[in-house]
Design an enzyme around this catalytic site. Structure first.
Site, PDB file in Angstrom:
ATOM      1  CB  CYS A 160      -0.949  -0.004   1.192  1.00 39.75           C
ATOM      2  SG  CYS A 160      -1.866  -1.539   1.291  1.00 39.75           S
TER       3      CYS A 160
ATOM      4  CG  HIS B   7      -2.099   4.198   5.012  1.00 38.12           C
ATOM      5  ND1 HIS B   7      -2.063   4.161   3.633  1.00 38.12           N
ATOM      6  CD2 HIS B   7      -2.159   2.908   5.420  1.00 38.12           C
ATOM      7  CE1 HIS B   7      -2.104   2.904   3.225  1.00 38.12           C
ATOM      8  NE2 HIS B   7      -2.164   2.119   4.291  1.00 38.12           N
TER       9      HIS B   7
ATOM     10  CD  GLU C  54      -2.169   6.993   9.339  1.00 37.10           C
ATOM     11  OE1 GLU C  54      -3.039   6.122   9.145  1.00 37.10           O
ATOM     12  OE2 GLU C  54      -1.840   7.830   8.479  1.00 37.10           O
TER      13      GLU C  54
ATOM     14  CE  LYS D  38      -5.645   3.976   2.032  1.00 34.57           C
ATOM     15  NZ  LYS D  38      -4.755   5.142   2.160  1.00 34.57           N
TER      16      LYS D  38
ATOM     17  CG  HIS E 244      -6.634   0.519   1.276  1.00 33.77           C
ATOM     18  ND1 HIS E 244      -5.637   1.069   0.494  1.00 33.77           N
ATOM     19  CD2 HIS E 244      -5.996  -0.081   2.314  1.00 33.77           C
ATOM     20  CE1 HIS E 244      -4.465   0.827   1.036  1.00 33.77           C
ATOM     21  NE2 HIS E 244      -4.646   0.127   2.147  1.00 33.77           N
TER      22      HIS E 244
ATOM     23  CG  PHE F 157      -0.422  -6.157   3.920  1.00 32.94           C
ATOM     24  CD1 PHE F 157      -1.308  -6.621   2.950  1.00 32.94           C
ATOM     25  CD2 PHE F 157      -0.935  -5.765   5.141  1.00 32.94           C
ATOM     26  CE1 PHE F 157      -2.669  -6.699   3.202  1.00 32.94           C
ATOM     27  CE2 PHE F 157      -2.297  -5.828   5.406  1.00 32.94           C
ATOM     28  CZ  PHE F 157      -3.166  -6.297   4.424  1.00 32.94           C
TER      29      PHE F 157
END
Lengths: 94, 411
Positions: free
Chosen positions: B162, B303, B314, B335, B340, B399
């Site tokens: 991502c 994010h 975060e 998002k 996403h 990830f």
């Protein structure tokens, strides 16, 4: 199954070539068995100048048009130099 | 305007292109973001899944950008990227081809890969599309775009999940600032809304399970009732150009790219480091690369995936990076309306961030009706806010513990 005549196969191959490369439609009447498929170094011999992706699409389109399998007949793109080679491969596969 | 990186040329954004579930131009993307209008809808797959919603790029017509033969030969992820790149390049109005192209993607042609296996099992190997490999390899979206734009310099595809396209921006920044390139294109693409791919994410238990009737309320970053990310597809591209080149031809400058950095958690393949230490280091590193102090940051595009773990980690990362200043900086979570888009989210959301800076308005985080007490920063809930921004951060985390951050300056 009724055997496919070479003449029927030839006309079918021309139709499929035009399906894959619509720009060839205007040259339809000049396509013969001896017409080269790929880039021809000899300017005296006409060639359709298909590229490698055209050739792969051609095989798939031929399979659909003639309702047959080519993948397991052993035919390879490298063996198909002229329109006639394609016609013969189709006739053998039917 | 900030003074630019510590060394090297200044780098400007002179063109933008986007394909997203809330708009296919920077302006329409902006209108969706600033109004908090969600692009998440019911998503119909071959079989019902616990995840019923997604952000689909509706009404995308590849024939608008490709000849019929090219459409036949390419997969959706290639087509989406090409559309975004063509639009960005046209917007920049530059005559000569870009020096390089850097594309971020997480899954590449995942959808095509799924079709290969489905066909293989159902009909045998002879029925697999002869061009399938060219339609699914992750680098082949960049390959198609490079052919279209005649890019003969570096054409590289980066995969950091991502964080992919945020990292692509960093690669482009360095190519122009330090590498002598006059103009490059940086982009991101993701198209993974197919049954096999979504199933994989469902099995990882990362996706929201809100019913289709609540589609627009499903993506809830930093909200107490959040239950996971909402899958989305899309693509976006930025043209990065040297100051000298941009000024010489009188280009319209959208923003400046000041700095970028990447780190890795090296901790867990899925779960972010709970203390946000390495994510914070990416932000601090990007600021250092930009030649600015973290305290100068006046806006962050988060994010914000709406997973229980990301949003907490975060929050901690932002606090570590910005210190006491963290509570004074309005943050937005795009998002919440975009879903996403994985490898594409960095550049799509950067387009949104640049539009925010141009308009002087922070878009709201939609669906943030009841903030999680552990996410106690200013995430601009529900209502857009006028705010002058000069130094803004786009941060992305993927990830594998991938962390990436880019610092943008106002034009």
């Amino acid at each position: 199954m009724v055997a496919l005549t070479e003449d029927t196969a030839f006309h079918g191959v021309v139709e499929v070539l035009i399906e894959v490369r619509p720009d060839l439609a205007e040259h339809r009447d000049r396509i013969t068995r001896d017409t080269g498929l790929f880039y021809g170094e000899d300017p005296s011999r006409p060639a359709l100048e298909l590229d490698s992706m055209d050739a792969l699409e051609l095989l798939s389109a031929l399979e659909r048009h003639f309702a047959l399998e080519l993948s397991d007949t052993g035919v390879r793109v490298v063996d198909l130099r002229t329109v006639g080679d394609v016609v013969d491969a189709i006739v053998r596969a039917v | 305007m900030a003074s630019g990186g510590r060394d090297g040329r200044r780098v400007f954004v002179t063109g933008m292109g986007v394909e997203s579930c809330i708009g296919d131009t920077p302006d329409s993307l902006w209108e969706g973001l600033v109004s908090g209008r969600s692009g998440i809808r019911r998503m119909s797959l071959e079989e019902p899944l616990p995840c019923e919603v997604g952000g689909v790029v509706e009404d995308f017509e590849p024939l608008d950008y490709l000849k019929p033969q090219q459409v036949r030969r390419t997969s959706r992820f290639q087509q989406l990227l090409l559309a975004a790149v063509i639009k960005a390049w046209a917007a920049a109005g530059r005559g000569r081809p870009p020096h390089a192209l850097y594309v971020g993607t997480g899954g590449g042609g995942l959808q095509e890969a799924g079709e290969v296996v489905t066909t293989l099992r159902a009909r045998g190997w002879t029925k697999v599309n002869r061009l399938a490999l060219l339609r699914l390899l992750p680098n082949m979206a960049a390959g198609v775009a490079a052919q279209e734009l005649s890019v003969v310099g570096p054409v590289q595809t980066v995969n950091t999940a991502c964080a992919s396209s945020t990292d692509a921006v960093g690669m482009g920044l360095r190519a122009v600032r330090n590498g002598g390139a006059d103009a490059v294109v940086v982009a991101g693409v993701e198209s993974w809304l197919d049954f096999p791919s979504v199933s994989s994410f469902v099995q990882l238990d990362t996706l929201s399970r809100r019913p289709a009737a609540e589609a627009e309320r499903a993506s809830r970053p930093f909200d107490r009732e959040r239950d996971g990310m909402v899958p989305a597809e899309g693509a976006a591209a930025l043209v990065l150009e040297s100051e000298e080149s941009a000024r010489r031809r009188g280009a319209q400058v959208q923003a400046e790219v000041l700095g970028a950095a990447s780190t890795c958690d090296a901790s867990h393949l899925v779960t972010p480091l709970p203390d946000g230490a390495q994510a914070a280091r990416a932000v601090v590193g990007a600021c250092a690369d930009a030649g600015v102090e973290p305290s100068e940051v006046d806006h962050i595009s988060a994010h914000g995936t709406a997973t229980r773990l990301n949003d907490v980690a975060e929050t901690r990362a932002v606090k570590r990076a910005l210190g006491e200043r963290a509570r004074e900086v309005p943050i937005t979570a795009p998002k919440s309306v975009l879903g996403h888009a994985c490898g594409a989210c960095g550049v799509i959301e950067s387009v949104g961030l640049i539009m925010s800076m141009r308009h002087g308005v922070v878009p709201p985080t939609a669906n943030l009706e009841c903030p999680d007490p552990e996410c106690d920063l200013d995430y601009t809930p529900l209502v857009a806010r006028p705010w002058r921004m000069t130094t803004a951060v786009k941060q992305s985390f993927g990830f594998g513990g991938q962390n990436a951050a880019v610092v943008f300056g106002a034009a």
